[in-house]
Motif scaffolding. Structure first.
Motif, PDB file in Angstrom:
ATOM      1  N   LYS A 194      58.003  -7.946 -60.291  1.00 35.93           N
ATOM      2  CA  LYS A 194      58.510  -6.762 -59.598  1.00 35.93           C
ATOM      3  C   LYS A 194      57.596  -5.556 -59.798  1.00 35.93           C
ATOM      4  N   LEU A 195      57.135  -5.335 -61.017  1.00 34.40           N
ATOM      5  CA  LEU A 195      56.327  -4.154 -61.315  1.00 34.40           C
ATOM      6  C   LEU A 195      54.828  -4.399 -61.137  1.00 34.40           C
ATOM      7  N   PHE A 196      54.390  -5.630 -61.362  1.00 30.88           N
ATOM      8  CA  PHE A 196      52.954  -5.914 -61.322  1.00 30.88           C
ATOM      9  C   PHE A 196      52.610  -7.047 -60.351  1.00 30.88           C
ATOM     10  N   GLY A 197      53.494  -7.281 -59.382  1.00 27.77           N
ATOM     11  CA  GLY A 197      53.273  -8.400 -58.467  1.00 27.77           C
ATOM     12  C   GLY A 197      52.167  -8.164 -57.454  1.00 27.77           C
ATOM     13  N   LYS A 198      51.899  -6.898 -57.138  1.00 25.23           N
ATOM     14  CA  LYS A 198      50.860  -6.609 -56.149  1.00 25.23           C
ATOM     15  C   LYS A 198      50.354  -5.186 -56.366  1.00 25.23           C
ATOM     16  N   VAL A 199      49.222  -4.887 -55.803  1.00 24.95           N
ATOM     17  CA  VAL A 199      48.655  -3.544 -55.859  1.00 24.95           C
ATOM     18  C   VAL A 199      49.368  -2.671 -54.826  1.00 24.95           C
ATOM     19  N   GLU A 200      50.053  -1.644 -55.289  1.00 30.36           N
ATOM     20  CA  GLU A 200      50.714  -0.693 -54.391  1.00 30.36           C
ATOM     21  C   GLU A 200      50.507   0.713 -54.957  1.00 30.36           C
ATOM     22  N   ASP A 201      51.144   1.715 -54.352  1.00 36.86           N
ATOM     23  CA  ASP A 201      50.822   3.107 -54.670  1.00 36.86           C
ATOM     24  C   ASP A 201      51.049   3.459 -56.136  1.00 36.86           C
ATOM     25  N   THR A 202      52.125   2.984 -56.737  1.00 36.75           N
ATOM     26  CA  THR A 202      52.385   3.287 -58.147  1.00 36.75           C
ATOM     27  C   THR A 202      51.284   2.715 -59.033  1.00 36.75           C
ATOM     28  N   ILE A 203      50.848   1.514 -58.716  1.00 36.18           N
ATOM     29  CA  ILE A 203      49.763   0.877 -59.468  1.00 36.18           C
ATOM     30  C   ILE A 203      48.470   1.676 -59.308  1.00 36.18           C
ATOM     31  N   ARG A 204      48.177   2.097 -58.091  1.00 33.36           N
ATOM     32  CA  ARG A 204      46.948   2.868 -57.860  1.00 33.36           C
ATOM     33  C   ARG A 204      46.975   4.186 -58.618  1.00 33.36           C
ATOM     34  N   GLU A 205      48.127   4.850 -58.601  1.00 33.54           N
ATOM     35  CA  GLU A 205      48.255   6.111 -59.335  1.00 33.54           C
ATOM     36  C   GLU A 205      48.118   5.882 -60.838  1.00 33.54           C
ATOM     37  N   ALA A 206      48.694   4.809 -61.355  1.00 35.95           N
ATOM     38  CA  ALA A 206      48.578   4.482 -62.779  1.00 35.95           C
ATOM     39  C   ALA A 206      47.117   4.254 -63.160  1.00 35.95           C
ATOM     40  N   ALA A 207      46.381   3.553 -62.308  1.00 40.77           N
ATOM     41  CA  ALA A 207      44.957   3.299 -62.586  1.00 40.77           C
ATOM     42  C   ALA A 207      44.169   4.602 -62.608  1.00 40.77           C
ATOM     43  N   ARG A 208      44.508   5.528 -61.716  1.00 44.69           N
ATOM     44  CA  ARG A 208      43.824   6.832 -61.697  1.00 44.69           C
ATOM     45  C   ARG A 208      44.104   7.618 -62.978  1.00 44.69           C
ATOM     46  N   MET A 209      45.286   7.429 -63.552  1.00 41.88           N
ATOM     47  CA  MET A 209      45.638   8.139 -64.777  1.00 41.88           C
ATOM     48  C   MET A 209      44.857   7.626 -65.989  1.00 41.88           C
ATOM     49  N   GLY A 210      44.305   6.443 -65.882  1.00 39.90           N
ATOM     50  CA  GLY A 210      43.551   5.867 -67.000  1.00 39.90           C
ATOM     51  C   GLY A 210      42.162   6.467 -67.078  1.00 39.90           C
ATOM     52  N   THR A 211      42.074   7.727 -67.436  1.00 40.46           N
ATOM     53  CA  THR A 211      40.785   8.420 -67.487  1.00 40.46           C
ATOM     54  C   THR A 211      39.953   7.936 -68.673  1.00 40.46           C
ATOM     55  N   GLY A 212      38.648   8.099 -68.545  1.00 40.04           N
ATOM     56  CA  GLY A 212      37.750   7.722 -69.629  1.00 40.04           C
ATOM     57  C   GLY A 212      37.468   6.238 -69.719  1.00 40.04           C
ATOM     58  N   ARG A 213      37.809   5.490 -68.694  1.00 38.12           N
ATOM     59  CA  ARG A 213      37.568   4.039 -68.678  1.00 38.12           C
ATOM     60  C   ARG A 213      37.520   3.557 -67.235  1.00 38.12           C
ATOM     61  N   LYS A 214      37.008   2.384 -67.053  1.00 33.88           N
ATOM     62  CA  LYS A 214      36.936   1.810 -65.709  1.00 33.88           C
ATOM     63  C   LYS A 214      38.093   0.829 -65.539  1.00 33.88           C
ATOM     64  N   LEU A 215      39.235   1.370 -65.099  1.00 36.72           N
ATOM     65  CA  LEU A 215      40.421   0.546 -64.898  1.00 36.72           C
ATOM     66  C   LEU A 215      40.716   0.462 -63.400  1.00 36.72           C
ATOM     67  N   THR A 216      40.597  -0.723 -62.847  1.00 42.77           N
ATOM     68  CA  THR A 216      40.897  -0.903 -61.433  1.00 42.77           C
ATOM     69  C   THR A 216      42.369  -1.267 -61.268  1.00 42.77           C
ATOM     70  N   PRO A 217      42.950  -0.971 -60.114  1.00 46.21           N
ATOM     71  CA  PRO A 217      44.332  -1.400 -59.863  1.00 46.21           C
ATOM     72  C   PRO A 217      44.493  -2.912 -60.001  1.00 46.21           C
ATOM     73  N   GLU A 218      43.485  -3.660 -59.584  1.00 46.91           N
ATOM     74  CA  GLU A 218      43.561  -5.122 -59.667  1.00 46.91           C
ATOM     75  C   GLU A 218      43.613  -5.593 -61.118  1.00 46.91           C
ATOM     76  N   ARG A 219      42.820  -4.959 -61.974  1.00 42.12           N
ATOM     77  CA  ARG A 219      42.829  -5.319 -63.398  1.00 42.12           C
ATOM     78  C   ARG A 219      44.162  -4.929 -64.038  1.00 42.12           C
ATOM     79  N   LEU A 220      44.696  -3.779 -63.649  1.00 47.33           N
ATOM     80  CA  LEU A 220      45.971  -3.327 -64.191  1.00 47.33           C
ATOM     81  C   LEU A 220      47.083  -4.324 -63.846  1.00 47.33           C
ATOM     82  N   VAL A 221      47.093  -4.782 -62.602  1.00 48.47           N
ATOM     83  CA  VAL A 221      48.092  -5.762 -62.163  1.00 48.47           C
ATOM     84  C   VAL A 221      47.941  -7.071 -62.942  1.00 48.47           C
ATOM     85  N   GLU A 222      46.717  -7.519 -63.119  1.00 48.18           N
ATOM     86  CA  GLU A 222      46.458  -8.785 -63.800  1.00 48.18           C
ATOM     87  C   GLU A 222      46.962  -8.754 -65.244  1.00 48.18           C
ATOM     88  N   VAL A 223      46.613  -7.692 -65.956  1.00 51.08           N
ATOM     89  CA  VAL A 223      47.020  -7.575 -67.368  1.00 51.08           C
ATOM     90  C   VAL A 223      48.536  -7.396 -67.486  1.00 51.08           C
TER      91      VAL A 223
END
Length: 278
Positions: A235-264
């Protein structure tokens, strides 16, 4: 961590002030997440934990009575009260220092109905002399807390060192999942990033977190809540959507892609909360 960090100094003063109750209260939210890095089971990561100005403190319905109260000790330590909202008693933030830096707020479990017999919403309760917000699922954070020593050797202005309780990571993740739908957009994204980072910190010990959840936390939850936790990975990590993209943007100081965030996130939540195969 620098001893000159004003947030660290304020947090240390806060811990010293609530010392009589350190065996009863549990640090939650961003500060629990930050302190996970001090646990021997934590991985060494090359990015800093998310910073937070607020110190969420989960408290049981009652605290042991001492000569003083939590409120009195905080005021004596230099903290100032800010009353929030129109509830009675009003929710209270305890600020230290000028400029709106670190502040602490207390959260207690909402037991039973959200409304009293007069139809009034049960929003706050006085615990230990402080007004605590009553919220669902706070009791999960009080289950089997972990302990961390804080002192000058790890950057905290506490001598002698103090032992604090922090929400165990399984409870931390479970509570974030169960409150997710009630959060606003920005908070949802931040919580998703908190979940991802917690999974990364303990990625080498997720089986231990699953055992902790199954043995200590799950027996105290309704089967509907357990079903929500089991379904959360998709439900929360099943696909890349706006909340996931915003979460990835919040991960400053590192290279975190939405796809990697979903996978982990998806793999980690399945490991901790997924139905155990026989």
């Amino acid at each position: 961590m620098s001893e000159r960090d004003p947030e660290l100094e304020a947090f240390s003063k806060f811990i010293a002030a609530i010392e009589p109750w350190l065996g009863e209260v549990v640090l939650a939210g961003g500060w629990a997440h930050r302190l996970y890095r001090l646990d021997p089971r934590a991985r060494k990561l090359d990015y800093l934990p998310l910073t937070t100005l607020d110190g969420d403190v989960a408290v049981p319905p009652k605290l042991r009575k001492e000569e003083s109260t939590v409120r009195k000790r905080l005021l004596e330590a230099g903290f100032e009260e800010e009353f929030v909202g129109e509830d009675r008693p009003p929710a209270t933030h305890y600020h230290y220092g000028k400029g709106g830096g670190f502040y602490a707020e207390f959260l207690a479990p909402l037991e039973g109905s959200e409304y009293d017999r007069h139809g009034k919403r049960k929003a706050t309760k006085e615990v230990g002399g402080v007004s605590s917000q009553l919220l669902r699922y706070i009791e999960i954070l009080l289950i089997s807390p972990w302990k961390v020593d804080l002192g000058e050797e790890n950057g905290y202005a506490l001598s002698p060192k103090r032992t604090v309780q922090i929400a165990n990571p399984a409870s931390f993740l479970a509570q974030k999942i169960l409150i997710h739908e009630q959060r606003d957009y920005k908070d949802k994204a931040k919580d998703v990033l908190y979940m991802h980072d917690t999974i990364e910190v303990f990625s080498e010990n997720l089986e231990e977190l699953q055992t902790l959840f199954r043995n200590d936390v799950a027996p105290k939850l309704h089967r509907r809540r357990l079903a929500e936790l089991e379904a959360a990975s998709d439900k929360l990590f099943g696909k890349v959507e706006d909340t996931i993209r915003e979460a990835a943007r919040m991960g400053t100081g590192r290279k975190l892609t939405p796809e990697r965030l979903v996978e982990v996130g998806q793999a980690g939540l399945k490991e901790v909360f997924g139905r155990k195969s026989v």
